[in-house]
Design a protein around this motif. Structure first.
Motif, PDB file in Angstrom:
ATOM      1  N   UNK A  38       0.858  -1.184   0.000  1.00 51.56           N
ATOM      2  CA  UNK A  38       0.000   0.000   0.000  1.00 51.56           C
ATOM      3  C   UNK A  38       0.896   1.235   0.000  1.00 51.56           C
ATOM      4  N   UNK A  39       0.605   2.157  -0.898  1.00 51.42           N
ATOM      5  CA  UNK A  39       1.356   3.406  -0.997  1.00 51.42           C
ATOM      6  C   UNK A  39       0.358   4.556  -0.940  1.00 51.42           C
ATOM      7  N   UNK A  76       2.646  -4.364   3.446  1.00 50.57           N
ATOM      8  CA  UNK A  76       3.715  -3.375   3.467  1.00 50.57           C
ATOM      9  C   UNK A  76       3.099  -2.036   3.113  1.00 50.57           C
ATOM     10  N   UNK A  77       3.488  -0.979   3.815  1.00 53.20           N
ATOM     11  CA  UNK A  77       2.993   0.362   3.515  1.00 53.20           C
ATOM     12  C   UNK A  77       4.172   1.320   3.435  1.00 53.20           C
ATOM     13  N   UNK A 108      13.868   9.175   3.523  1.00 50.55           N
ATOM     14  CA  UNK A 108      12.939   9.530   2.437  1.00 50.55           C
ATOM     15  C   UNK A 108      11.526   9.048   2.754  1.00 50.55           C
ATOM     16  N   UNK A 109      11.436   7.835   3.285  1.00 52.39           N
ATOM     17  CA  UNK A 109      10.147   7.281   3.681  1.00 52.39           C
ATOM     18  C   UNK A 109      10.383   6.113   4.617  1.00 52.39           C
ATOM     19  N   UNK A 110       9.293   5.641   5.211  1.00 48.19           N
ATOM     20  CA  UNK A 110       9.355   4.521   6.135  1.00 48.19           C
ATOM     21  C   UNK A 110       8.545   3.368   5.543  1.00 48.19           C
ATOM     22  N   UNK A 111       9.129   2.189   5.468  1.00 49.24           N
ATOM     23  CA  UNK A 111       8.398   1.004   5.066  1.00 49.24           C
ATOM     24  C   UNK A 111       7.923   0.311   6.335  1.00 49.24           C
ATOM     25  N   UNK A 112       6.634   0.081   6.418  1.00 52.18           N
ATOM     26  CA  UNK A 112       6.049  -0.565   7.579  1.00 52.18           C
ATOM     27  C   UNK A 112       5.529  -1.925   7.157  1.00 52.18           C
TER      28      UNK A 112
END
Length: 117
Positions: A38-39, A76-77, A108-112
């Motif tokens: 999911x983005x 995954x988000x 830059x971003x976080x992958x959860x």
């Protein structure tokens, strides 16, 4: 979708991905897969100090409805750098840094990752 297919081809994974165009809410309910990525939409307007699962109501609804439903084993988000992973029960987070000069020390971003099984 065209860009996603192109990128998958560049990285040699196009045969491992099933690309589907449609309403994401309906597709998530009607499909099943081992992994769901999911983005959600976010950008410069997100608070830089902190945001949580409550700031992503559609993601929160998805997690609530998918836990134990058996359609997906993992979610995954891709979330903003200010996302607080502790707001998501059982989440494992990974900070992703940029590759360009000036970005190497900036998240830059976080992958959860959340296990849904």
């Amino acid at each position: 979708l065209t860009l996603a297919r192109h990128n998958a081809q560049v990285y040699g994974v196009e045969k491992a991905i099933n690309f589907v165009l449609g309403d994401s809410k309906a597709l998530v309910r009607d499909l099943a897969a081992e992994w769901l990525f999911v983005d959600p939409h976010w950008g410069a307007q997100w608070p830089r100090d902190c945001c949580s699962l409550a700031d992503f109501p559609l993601l929160q609804h998805l997690l609530d409805s998918e836990r134990g439903a058996g359609r997906y084993q993992h979610l995954w988000a891709k979330l903003p750098p200010s996302f607080d992973p502790s707001s998501t029960q059982g989440a494992q987070a990974q900070a992703v840094f940029g590759n360009h000069s000036g970005d190497r020390h900036r998240v830059k971003y976080v992958l959860v990752h959340v296990d849904l099984a």
